[in-house]
Write a protein that holds these residues in place. Structure first.
Motif, PDB file in Angstrom:
ATOM      1  N   GLU A 183       0.816  -1.212   0.000  1.00  0.00           N
ATOM      2  CA  GLU A 183       0.000   0.000   0.000  1.00  0.00           C
ATOM      3  C   GLU A 183       0.847   1.259   0.000  1.00  0.00           C
ATOM      4  O   GLU A 183       0.318   2.372  -0.054  1.00  0.00           O
ATOM      5  N   ALA A 184       2.183   1.097   0.047  1.00  0.00           N
ATOM      6  CA  ALA A 184       3.074   2.256   0.025  1.00  0.00           C
ATOM      7  C   ALA A 184       2.958   2.985  -1.305  1.00  0.00           C
ATOM      8  O   ALA A 184       2.666   2.384  -2.338  1.00  0.00           O
ATOM      9  N   VAL A 189      13.010   4.801  -6.926  1.00  0.00           N
ATOM     10  CA  VAL A 189      14.203   3.962  -6.855  1.00  0.00           C
ATOM     11  C   VAL A 189      14.012   2.905  -5.779  1.00  0.00           C
ATOM     12  O   VAL A 189      13.521   3.210  -4.683  1.00  0.00           O
ATOM     13  N   ILE A 190      14.398   1.673  -6.082  1.00  0.00           N
ATOM     14  CA  ILE A 190      14.518   0.623  -5.068  1.00  0.00           C
ATOM     15  C   ILE A 190      15.950   0.128  -5.138  1.00  0.00           C
ATOM     16  O   ILE A 190      16.436  -0.265  -6.207  1.00  0.00           O
ATOM     17  N   ARG A 239       5.639  -1.849  -7.329  1.00  0.00           N
ATOM     18  CA  ARG A 239       5.670  -0.588  -6.590  1.00  0.00           C
ATOM     19  C   ARG A 239       6.668   0.432  -7.120  1.00  0.00           C
ATOM     20  O   ARG A 239       6.746   1.537  -6.576  1.00  0.00           O
ATOM     21  N   LEU A 240       7.435   0.098  -8.148  1.00  0.00           N
ATOM     22  CA  LEU A 240       8.243   1.121  -8.804  1.00  0.00           C
ATOM     23  C   LEU A 240       7.370   1.894  -9.778  1.00  0.00           C
ATOM     24  O   LEU A 240       6.481   1.335 -10.416  1.00  0.00           O
ATOM     25  N   GLY A 244      11.115   3.522 -13.293  1.00  0.00           N
ATOM     26  CA  GLY A 244      11.836   3.611 -12.032  1.00  0.00           C
ATOM     27  C   GLY A 244      13.070   2.739 -12.039  1.00  0.00           C
ATOM     28  O   GLY A 244      13.172   1.748 -12.779  1.00  0.00           O
ATOM     29  N   LEU A 245      14.030   3.094 -11.188  1.00  0.00           N
ATOM     30  CA  LEU A 245      15.333   2.422 -11.168  1.00  0.00           C
ATOM     31  C   LEU A 245      15.405   1.364 -10.079  1.00  0.00           C
ATOM     32  O   LEU A 245      15.056   1.615  -8.921  1.00  0.00           O
ATOM     33  N   LEU A 246      15.889   0.179 -10.452  1.00  0.00           N
ATOM     34  CA  LEU A 246      16.186  -0.898  -9.516  1.00  0.00           C
ATOM     35  C   LEU A 246      17.692  -1.074  -9.499  1.00  0.00           C
ATOM     36  O   LEU A 246      18.319  -1.208 -10.558  1.00  0.00           O
ATOM     37  N   ALA A 247      18.318  -1.034  -8.315  1.00  0.00           N
ATOM     38  CA  ALA A 247      19.780  -1.107  -8.213  1.00  0.00           C
ATOM     39  C   ALA A 247      20.173  -2.087  -7.117  1.00  0.00           C
ATOM     40  O   ALA A 247      19.697  -1.980  -5.983  1.00  0.00           O
TER      41      ALA A 247
END
Length: 302
Positions: A183-184, A189-190, A239-240, A244-247
């Protein structure tokens, strides 16, 4: 007692070069002795109480306890972080992960930089070194950090408070996420340095790491080395924000397998970065854009 006598006590545990470095770190951090002090009469000026403390601390080093746990602090990205056996000791390869994220969004006129605060999630925060660094060095950001360990979160909160970083810390298990996690608000970015060392790699690791650092933050099953990456990537797909960036910080042994997994999951612009020693240490990817709606075919009229 001399500096030479002290570092030689550590030679059974370390080679000569590392023994000198460990001894010097302790003497500088705890007793504020400079290199000049060590080779002159600095140790002779210690009080009886300080000498007793020094002997006790060197006893812990002789038992293999990492010097960062003995001094209670570690350096990361130019700052000192509190560390203890509840958290991993920050390492240089994790600095590369932070630098990768910061450079992606702090570049002048970066096209990825949104006008509102950049929402960032750090999964498995440990000491909070990633979350705090990004909060302080990433322009216009709002940082959330998760960990499964309440003790780790206490340490991370203390580091954030001491370094005056605004971070929202939350208790979550990324392998068993609850409804609240989904729900966030979406993240830009994650980032994560998850456990990535297989059990079969134990024999190649230094004893002071195996015996003192938290195993839950280090090891993954031999038959599923990507277990945490998969779970985080699945969450990122939900949720991105689009693009959006995943690192991730990665185990070089599984860089190619992880790259293929992310591409098969639909991530785009998957890129593996090497550290100064040529080892593959960081991987980044972008969440795919939503598919454009299909245009309806015009109805034929007779």
């Amino acid at each position: 007692m001399t500096y030479s006598e002290l570092w030689r006590r550590l030679v059974p545990r370390y080679d000569e070069r590392e023994a000198k470095a460990v001894a010097r770190t302790l003497l500088e951090d705890v007793f504020k002795l400079s290199l000049t002090d060590l080779y002159t009469d600095g140790l002779e000026r210690l009080t009886d109480a300080e000498t007793s403390l020094l002997d006790n601390l060197f006893g812990r080093l002789e038992q293999g306890e990492p010097v960062q746990y003995v001094t209670g602090k570690a350096s990361f990205c130019g700052r000192e972080f509190k560390v203890n056996p509840a958290v991993l000791i920050p390492r240089p390869e994790t600095e590369l992960l932070c630098q990768t994220v910061i450079s992606a969004f702090n570049a002048p006129y970066c096209a990825l930089q949104p006008p509102e605060p950049l929402r960032v999630l750090d999964v498995g925060t440990g000491s909070g070194c990633i979350a705090v660094t990004l909060a302080l060095d990433l322009w216009n950001s709002a940082i959330t950090a998760w960990d499964i360990s309440s003790d780790a979160l206490l340490t991370a909160r203390e580091n954030a408070h001491r370094l005056q970083a605004r971070v929202n810390f939350e208790l979550h298990d990324v392998l068993q996420l609850d409804k609240a996690a989904f729900e966030a608000s979406p993240f830009d970015v994650i980032v994560s340095n998850p456990p990535y060392i297989c059990e079969r790699e134990r024999s190649d690791m230094a004893p002071h790491v195996l015996q003192h650092e938290p195993p839950s933050a280090l090891f993954v099953p031999d038959d599923d080395p990507l277990i945490f990456y998969r779970a985080i990537a699945r969450y990122a797909l939900r949720r991105l924000k689009p693009s959006g960036l995943l690192a991730f910080e990665i185990n070089p042994l599984y860089a190619e397998a992880l790259r293929k997994m992310l591409e098969e999951m639909g991530f785009r612009t998957v890129d593996v970065k090497k550290d100064p020693y040529g080892r593959e240490r960081v991987i980044t990817a972008q969440k795919p854009l939503p598919a454009p709606p299909k245009e309806e075919s015009p109805k034929r009229t007779n």
